[in-house]
Design an enzyme around this catalytic site. Structure first.
Site, PDB file in Angstrom:
ATOM      1  N   SER A 120       0.853  -1.199   0.000  1.00  0.00           N
ATOM      2  CA  SER A 120       0.000   0.000   0.000  1.00  0.00           C
ATOM      3  C   SER A 120       0.883   1.241   0.000  1.00  0.00           C
ATOM      4  O   SER A 120       1.749   1.388   0.862  1.00  0.00           O
ATOM      5  CB  SER A 120      -0.869   0.023   1.264  1.00  0.00           C
ATOM      6  OG  SER A 120      -1.359   1.345   1.491  1.00  0.00           O
ATOM      7  N   HIS A 149      -1.251  -1.619  -4.103  1.00  0.00           N
ATOM      8  CA  HIS A 149      -2.511  -1.312  -3.408  1.00  0.00           C
ATOM      9  C   HIS A 149      -2.659   0.196  -3.245  1.00  0.00           C
ATOM     10  O   HIS A 149      -1.785   0.860  -2.691  1.00  0.00           O
ATOM     11  CB  HIS A 149      -2.494  -1.989  -2.031  1.00  0.00           C
ATOM     12  CG  HIS A 149      -3.775  -1.963  -1.276  1.00  0.00           C
ATOM     13  ND1 HIS A 149      -4.786  -2.870  -1.483  1.00  0.00           N
ATOM     14  CD2 HIS A 149      -4.218  -1.132  -0.304  1.00  0.00           C
ATOM     15  CE1 HIS A 149      -5.795  -2.603  -0.651  1.00  0.00           C
ATOM     16  NE2 HIS A 149      -5.469  -1.556   0.068  1.00  0.00           N
ATOM     17  N   ASP A 203      -4.974   3.116  -1.711  1.00  0.00           N
ATOM     18  CA  ASP A 203      -6.032   3.381  -0.717  1.00  0.00           C
ATOM     19  C   ASP A 203      -6.664   4.742  -0.957  1.00  0.00           C
ATOM     20  O   ASP A 203      -6.109   5.768  -0.595  1.00  0.00           O
ATOM     21  CB  ASP A 203      -5.429   3.352   0.686  1.00  0.00           C
ATOM     22  CG  ASP A 203      -5.125   1.945   1.133  1.00  0.00           C
ATOM     23  OD1 ASP A 203      -3.976   1.694   1.536  1.00  0.00           O
ATOM     24  OD2 ASP A 203      -6.028   1.101   1.063  1.00  0.00           O
ATOM     25  N   MET A 211      -9.377   7.397  -0.085  1.00  0.00           N
ATOM     26  CA  MET A 211     -10.201   7.736   1.076  1.00  0.00           C
ATOM     27  C   MET A 211     -10.850   9.108   0.873  1.00  0.00           C
ATOM     28  O   MET A 211     -10.196  10.042   0.423  1.00  0.00           O
ATOM     29  CB  MET A 211      -9.329   7.788   2.337  1.00  0.00           C
ATOM     30  CG  MET A 211      -8.608   6.501   2.628  1.00  0.00           C
ATOM     31  SD  MET A 211      -7.515   6.683   4.057  1.00  0.00           S
ATOM     32  CE  MET A 211      -6.783   5.052   4.098  1.00  0.00           C
ATOM     33  N   HIS A 227      -8.476   0.229  -3.607  1.00  0.00           N
ATOM     34  CA  HIS A 227      -9.355   0.008  -2.443  1.00  0.00           C
ATOM     35  C   HIS A 227     -10.120   1.299  -2.185  1.00  0.00           C
ATOM     36  O   HIS A 227      -9.555   2.277  -1.707  1.00  0.00           O
ATOM     37  CB  HIS A 227      -8.458  -0.373  -1.248  1.00  0.00           C
ATOM     38  CG  HIS A 227      -9.184  -0.565   0.040  1.00  0.00           C
ATOM     39  ND1 HIS A 227      -8.519  -0.695   1.230  1.00  0.00           N
ATOM     40  CD2 HIS A 227     -10.502  -0.677   0.332  1.00  0.00           C
ATOM     41  CE1 HIS A 227      -9.387  -0.856   2.209  1.00  0.00           C
ATOM     42  NE2 HIS A 227     -10.603  -0.858   1.688  1.00  0.00           N
ATOM     43  N   MET A 266     -12.309   3.443  -0.172  1.00  0.00           N
ATOM     44  CA  MET A 266     -12.899   3.698   1.138  1.00  0.00           C
ATOM     45  C   MET A 266     -13.671   5.018   1.030  1.00  0.00           C
ATOM     46  O   MET A 266     -13.274   6.070   1.546  1.00  0.00           O
ATOM     47  CB  MET A 266     -11.812   3.774   2.217  1.00  0.00           C
ATOM     48  CG  MET A 266     -11.223   2.410   2.531  1.00  0.00           C
ATOM     49  SD  MET A 266      -9.673   2.480   3.407  1.00  0.00           S
ATOM     50  CE  MET A 266      -8.564   2.626   2.010  1.00  0.00           C
ATOM     51  N   MET A 318     -10.651  -6.496   6.341  1.00  0.00           N
ATOM     52  CA  MET A 318      -9.915  -5.426   7.015  1.00  0.00           C
ATOM     53  C   MET A 318      -9.464  -5.911   8.390  1.00  0.00           C
ATOM     54  O   MET A 318     -10.283  -6.380   9.186  1.00  0.00           O
ATOM     55  CB  MET A 318     -10.795  -4.184   7.173  1.00  0.00           C
ATOM     56  CG  MET A 318     -11.066  -3.416   5.888  1.00  0.00           C
ATOM     57  SD  MET A 318      -9.596  -2.917   5.009  1.00  0.00           S
ATOM     58  CE  MET A 318      -8.820  -1.814   6.193  1.00  0.00           C
ATOM     59  N   PHE A 335      -6.250   4.643   8.195  1.00  0.00           N
ATOM     60  CA  PHE A 335      -4.863   5.045   8.458  1.00  0.00           C
ATOM     61  C   PHE A 335      -3.906   3.865   8.322  1.00  0.00           C
ATOM     62  O   PHE A 335      -4.273   2.726   8.628  1.00  0.00           O
ATOM     63  CB  PHE A 335      -4.740   5.638   9.877  1.00  0.00           C
ATOM     64  CG  PHE A 335      -5.607   6.852  10.066  1.00  0.00           C
ATOM     65  CD1 PHE A 335      -6.909   6.714  10.546  1.00  0.00           C
ATOM     66  CD2 PHE A 335      -5.153   8.115   9.699  1.00  0.00           C
ATOM     67  CE1 PHE A 335      -7.734   7.831  10.682  1.00  0.00           C
ATOM     68  CE2 PHE A 335      -5.979   9.223   9.837  1.00  0.00           C
ATOM     69  CZ  PHE A 335      -7.267   9.089  10.330  1.00  0.00           C
ATOM     70  N   GLY A 395      -0.193   2.075   9.507  1.00  0.00           N
ATOM     71  CA  GLY A 395       0.585   1.998  10.747  1.00  0.00           C
ATOM     72  C   GLY A 395      -0.193   1.590  11.981  1.00  0.00           C
ATOM     73  O   GLY A 395       0.280   1.748  13.107  1.00  0.00           O
ATOM     74  N   ASP A 435      -5.725  -6.730   5.098  1.00  0.00           N
ATOM     75  CA  ASP A 435      -5.291  -5.345   4.933  1.00  0.00           C
ATOM     76  C   ASP A 435      -5.315  -4.591   6.261  1.00  0.00           C
ATOM     77  O   ASP A 435      -6.374  -4.345   6.821  1.00  0.00           O
ATOM     78  CB  ASP A 435      -6.257  -4.686   3.937  1.00  0.00           C
ATOM     79  CG  ASP A 435      -5.883  -3.272   3.595  1.00  0.00           C
ATOM     80  OD1 ASP A 435      -6.602  -2.661   2.802  1.00  0.00           O
ATOM     81  OD2 ASP A 435      -4.881  -2.773   4.134  1.00  0.00           O
ATOM     82  N   GLY A 474      -2.069  -3.560   9.393  1.00  0.00           N
ATOM     83  CA  GLY A 474      -1.259  -4.100  10.495  1.00  0.00           C
ATOM     84  C   GLY A 474      -0.573  -5.403  10.160  1.00  0.00           C
ATOM     85  O   GLY A 474      -0.204  -6.175  11.053  1.00  0.00           O
TER      86      GLY A 474
HETATM   87  C1  DX5 Z   1      -6.103   1.406   5.893  1.00  0.00           C
HETATM   88  C2  DX5 Z   1      -5.706   0.922   4.517  1.00  0.00           C
HETATM   89  C3  DX5 Z   1      -4.572  -0.051   4.545  1.00  0.00           C
HETATM   90  C4  DX5 Z   1      -3.350   0.515   5.134  1.00  0.00           C
HETATM   91  C5  DX5 Z   1      -2.378  -0.593   5.399  1.00  0.00           C
HETATM   92  O1  DX5 Z   1      -7.383   1.929   5.839  1.00  0.00           O
HETATM   93  O2  DX5 Z   1      -6.787   0.236   3.931  1.00  0.00           O
HETATM   94  O3  DX5 Z   1      -4.273  -0.489   3.213  1.00  0.00           O
HETATM   95  O4  DX5 Z   1      -2.782   1.463   4.288  1.00  0.00           O
HETATM   96  O5  DX5 Z   1      -1.380  -0.014   6.038  1.00  0.00           O
HETATM   97  P1  DX5 Z   1      -0.480  -0.711   7.139  1.00  0.00           P
HETATM   98  O6  DX5 Z   1       0.124  -1.898   6.459  1.00  0.00           O
HETATM   99  O7  DX5 Z   1       0.485   0.409   7.425  1.00  0.00           O
HETATM  100  O8  DX5 Z   1      -1.343  -1.079   8.290  1.00  0.00           O
HETATM  101 ZN    ZN Z   2      -6.330  -0.754   1.829  1.00  0.00          ZN
END
Ligand code: DX5
Ligand code: ZN
Length: 218
Positions: A8, A33, A35, A37, A66, A68, A137, A143, A145, A175, A177
């Site tokens: 990502s 990936h 993201d 948002m 993805h 969101m 998820m 976010f 991290g 997806d 952590g």
């Molecule tokens: C969060 C995103 C994830 C995120 C993964 O809403 O969908 O894709 O960026 O990031 P890490 O791997 O840092 O948790």
């Molecule tokens: Zn994602």
């Protein structure tokens, strides 16, 4: 089948995005990936169509987009034109799921449905055979991290059971952590595709980190 790695870029240095994509091009990551948002479906705003278009010009790797966002039905065609190859919408952001899935397929894209941590896998019972990707998820979206939610392991197992029971060919994407520390367990639970942002972009050697991840899928 080997594990698929989908880094990502949310955790990448946006001041050097071209360098980041060139690094991923050199890596063994199969997908990238993205993201997206909107600050409404999730409490954060990331990036949109111009960034997807720019990245599509910089790589031949499939763009795993993805969404969101609320009202994804308004934007699927624009993301298809921008260069998305796999388009994942949230179960929670959509009313007519079956219709949306068919629509995304007619655009020639692979279609995914994503479920938030509190959303039961069984809700997908009637569409699991129609989708290419089930995105589980493992954090509350918005976010990078964040810490992996442990209960997710069981949801991955439930998803695998549902896919097998319904004869679906959907891949399970996990997806949030994800890292080298839990990747093996995620693969063993039934995960096929791992999304990692922070773990890859904070690694000393992201290319080697991605290589090591792939070796964890037996
Ligand atoms: C969060 C995103 C994830 C995120 C993964 O809403 O969908 O894709 O960026 O990031 P890490 O791997 O840092 O948790
Ligand atoms: Zn994602």
């Amino acid at each position: 089948m080997n594990g698929i790695i989908s880094p990502s870029i949310l955790s990448a240095d946006f001041g050097n995005l071209q360098k980041c994509i060139e690094l991923l091009n050199k890596s063994s990551a199969e997908w990238i990936h993205l993201d997206v948002m909107d600050g409404v479906f999730v409490p954060n705003i990331s990036f949109g169509l111009p960034v997807v278009e720019a990245i599509a010009r910089l790589t031949v790797k499939p763009l795993d987009v993805h969404l969101m966002i609320v009202s994804p039905e308004k934007y699927v065609e624009a993301f298809a034109r921008a260069g998305a190859n796999i388009l994942t919408i949230h179960w929670e952001a959509c009313t007519y799921h079956h219709n949306m899935i068919q629509h995304i397929k007619t655009l020639g894209l692979k279609v995914g449905i994503s479920i938030n941590p509190a959303t039961p896998v069984m809700l997908l019972e009637n569409i699991i055979a129609d989708i290419d990707l089930l995105l589980v998820m493992s954090v509350n979206p918005g976010f990078g991290g964040q810490k992996f939610i442990p209960e997710t392991m069981n949801k991955i197992r439930q998803a695998k059971e549902l896919i097998l029971r319904k004869g679906s060919t959907a891949l399970i994407e996990v997806d949030g952590g994800v890292s080298i520390d839990n990747a093996g367990e995620i693969f063993a639970a039934g995960g096929d595709v791992l999304v990692l942002g922070n773990a890859i972009f904070s690694a000393n050697d992201p290319i080697a980190y991605i290589e090591n991840l792939k070796s964890l899928k037996q």
